[in-house]
Design a protein around this motif. Sequence first.
Motif, PDB file in Angstrom:
ATOM      1  N   CYS A   9      -4.864  -1.986   4.345  1.00 51.89           N
ATOM      2  CA  CYS A   9      -3.618  -1.649   3.658  1.00 51.89           C
ATOM      3  C   CYS A   9      -2.500  -2.522   4.216  1.00 51.89           C
ATOM      4  O   CYS A   9      -2.257  -2.530   5.435  1.00 51.89           O
TER       5      CYS A   9
ATOM      6  N   PHE B 297      -4.222  -0.675   8.848  1.00 51.35           N
ATOM      7  CA  PHE B 297      -2.883  -0.927   8.329  1.00 51.35           C
ATOM      8  C   PHE B 297      -2.313  -2.210   8.925  1.00 51.35           C
ATOM      9  O   PHE B 297      -2.400  -2.441  10.136  1.00 51.35           O
ATOM     10  N   ARG B 298      -1.728  -3.027   8.068  1.00 50.79           N
ATOM     11  CA  ARG B 298      -1.124  -4.291   8.472  1.00 50.79           C
ATOM     12  C   ARG B 298       0.239  -4.424   7.789  1.00 50.79           C
ATOM     13  O   ARG B 298       0.490  -3.818   6.753  1.00 50.79           O
ATOM     14  N   GLN B 299       1.100  -5.258   8.376  1.00 50.74           N
ATOM     15  CA  GLN B 299       2.381  -5.555   7.746  1.00 50.74           C
ATOM     16  C   GLN B 299       2.397  -6.914   7.045  1.00 50.74           C
ATOM     17  O   GLN B 299       3.363  -7.236   6.357  1.00 50.74           O
TER      18      GLN B 299
ATOM     19  N   ASP C 248       1.537  -3.365   4.043  1.00 51.74           N
ATOM     20  CA  ASP C 248       2.873  -2.988   3.593  1.00 51.74           C
ATOM     21  C   ASP C 248       3.869  -3.460   4.640  1.00 51.74           C
ATOM     22  O   ASP C 248       3.652  -3.280   5.842  1.00 51.74           O
TER      23      ASP C 248
ATOM     24  N   ASP D 294      -0.803   6.729   7.356  1.00 49.11           N
ATOM     25  CA  ASP D 294      -1.795   7.082   8.363  1.00 49.11           C
ATOM     26  C   ASP D 294      -1.773   8.579   8.653  1.00 49.11           C
ATOM     27  O   ASP D 294      -2.825   9.207   8.839  1.00 49.11           O
TER      28      ASP D 294
ATOM     29  N   SER E  64       0.806  -1.232   0.000  1.00 48.07           N
ATOM     30  CA  SER E  64       0.000   0.000   0.000  1.00 48.07           C
ATOM     31  C   SER E  64       0.830   1.269   0.000  1.00 48.07           C
ATOM     32  O   SER E  64       0.364   2.311  -0.468  1.00 48.07           O
TER      33      SER E  64
ATOM     34  N   ASN F 132       3.610   2.668   6.619  1.00 49.67           N
ATOM     35  CA  ASN F 132       2.261   2.604   7.185  1.00 49.67           C
ATOM     36  C   ASN F 132       1.981   3.819   8.064  1.00 49.67           C
ATOM     37  O   ASN F 132       0.889   4.391   8.022  1.00 49.67           O
ATOM     38  N   GLU F 133       2.964   4.210   8.878  1.00 48.83           N
ATOM     39  CA  GLU F 133       2.789   5.384   9.733  1.00 48.83           C
ATOM     40  C   GLU F 133       2.643   6.652   8.900  1.00 48.83           C
ATOM     41  O   GLU F 133       1.829   7.522   9.219  1.00 48.83           O
TER      42      GLU F 133
ATOM     43  N   GLY G  68      -0.694   4.813   0.625  1.00 48.72           N
ATOM     44  CA  GLY G  68      -2.150   4.732   0.695  1.00 48.72           C
ATOM     45  C   GLY G  68      -2.875   5.402  -0.449  1.00 48.72           C
ATOM     46  O   GLY G  68      -4.055   5.747  -0.328  1.00 48.72           O
TER      47      GLY G  68
END
Length: 473
Positions: free
Chosen positions: A220, A251-253, A222, A232, A198, A228-229, A201
Motif C-alpha cells: 500500500c 505500507f510505503r510512502q 500513500d 494499519d 491506498s 497509513n497508520e 486500505g
Amino acid sequence: MSSLRTRVFGVCHHCQSVFPLKTIFRTQSVSAQPLVQADLLKGRPYRKHPGVTNLKAQRLPDELQRGALYIIKNAQVSDLAEKAQRLSNFLWSRKRKAEDAQLRAKAMALEKALWSASQEHPTEGEDGNLEDRIRKQVLYDLRKSTYNWTPIRYDEALGLVFMASRLAGGYAAVRRALHEIKKRDPSFSPRSLLDFGSGLGTVVWASQSLWADSLREMVCVDSSGAMNELADRLLRGGDEQNKPFIDNVYFRQFLPVSPKVQSDLVVGAFALSELGSIKERQDGALTLWRKTGSYLVLVENGTMDGHSILMEARDTILKNEDKVVYDHRMPSVFAPCTHALPCPKMMQRLSVPCNFVQSYYPLSLTKKQENCQEKFSYLIISRTGSAEQGDRLAGTEEVEWGRLTTPVIRRPRRVHCQLCCSSGELKRLVVTARLHGRDTYRCARSSDWGDRLPVVLAEDEDDSTVQSDNEPL
C-alpha cells in the motif's frame, strides 16, 4: 431511426368500398442475434447470465466495520456526521486543476474582449489607467471563474473524518470494479497487489474478499503517514496491539523505484485526481502501467472530471511512448469500454460522464441507516500477448457484447437499453421476445446499468428496433 409505415386495406364485397385493416411499422436499423441458452446460460437463471457484473448492496467486512467504529468511538470527534457529509460533498465537487496553458489562453481572450469593449465605449480622462484597469479586471475574472484547486493534506483528524465519510462508499466502488475481473477471468489468481494512493486500505480488503487464497504480498503506497497508520489500525481491528486480520500487507510512502518490479494486480482508486497537472497524471498512469503484471484498475468519482481523468490515462497508456520498455505485452482495454476508440459519451453535443452505480450500507454513525448509492467511473486495462491469459480467457470472452451505460427501462413486452458497442457508438436497442427470442429478452430484462448485454448487433437486417442516440426512448 428511419421507419416505414405500411397500411393494409380491405374491400367490401357488397359496396366495393375500401377501408383500412391495420397499420404495419417497420424499422430499418441494426438487429440483434438471439442467444442460445445451451451455449451461454448453461442452465443458470437469466439474472445470472454471463454479462451480469452488478453486485447487491455491499457491506463492509465485519472486522473492518468493527475496527472503524472502535476507532471513531475512542476518538470522540465532535459533529463527526456533519463533518463527514461536508467532506463528502467537497470531494464529489472537486475538479481538476486548471493548466497553465488554459489560464493563459483564457486571460488573453478576456483581455481582448475588454480592449474591444473599451474602444467601442471610450472613457475620457482615463487613457493612462486603462491598461492597468484591464489587467486588474482580467485577474479578477480569472479568480472568479477558475476552480481553486489545492492539494489535500491528510492528518490524523482529517483521516478520521475521511473514514466516516468515504470508507464504505470507496470499498463498494473498488469491489465492484475488481469483481468484474473475478467474474470474467475466474482463473486469474493474483499473488501480488500494489495499491497506489491506498488511503484507508479498502483495496486490500476488497481484494482479500475475492482472492484470499492466492494473494501473498500487498503493498500500500500513500504519501500520508497518518493515513497509513490509520489503515494499519483498521487491519488490526482498531487496536495497534492486535494481530492484523490480513497478513503480508506493507505500507510505503513512495512507489518502489525499480521499473522491473511488477505486481499481478495494480490499483489506483481516487488517486490520479489528487495529482495537480495533466503531466503528473500522465506520468503517474505510465508508472502504474509499468508496474502492472496482469491488470491495472483505476477508479474515480463518477463526475465529468473523474471520467475525463480516466480517459486521459487510457489514451496515455494505449499510446505508451516509453523509449525503454521492459514488458512488451501490449495494453488492452478490459472494462468498461468495449473498444479503444474515443468515448462516445464525450463526443455528444452535451457531454456526460460514463459512470456506474453501486449500492452499499454506510458506517453505523447514526441510528437511521439507509441504503446509499456510490456513483463512480472506472477503467481496467490488461496485459495482452501472454499465453497464460489467452488460456484463461479462451471461450469466456464475448468482446462484441455491448455495455449498458444507462438504467434499463422495462416496459410490458419490451426492454429499452442504451449500449456502448464495440464499434465505438452508443446505440439504443428495444428488445422484444418476438424479434430477438425469449432468451435475449429475458436476459435484457434481468440486466441493469453497467452489465454487458449478451447480444451481437448486425447492421444488415431490419427486424429489430434501434434508436439513434439523440432520440427519446
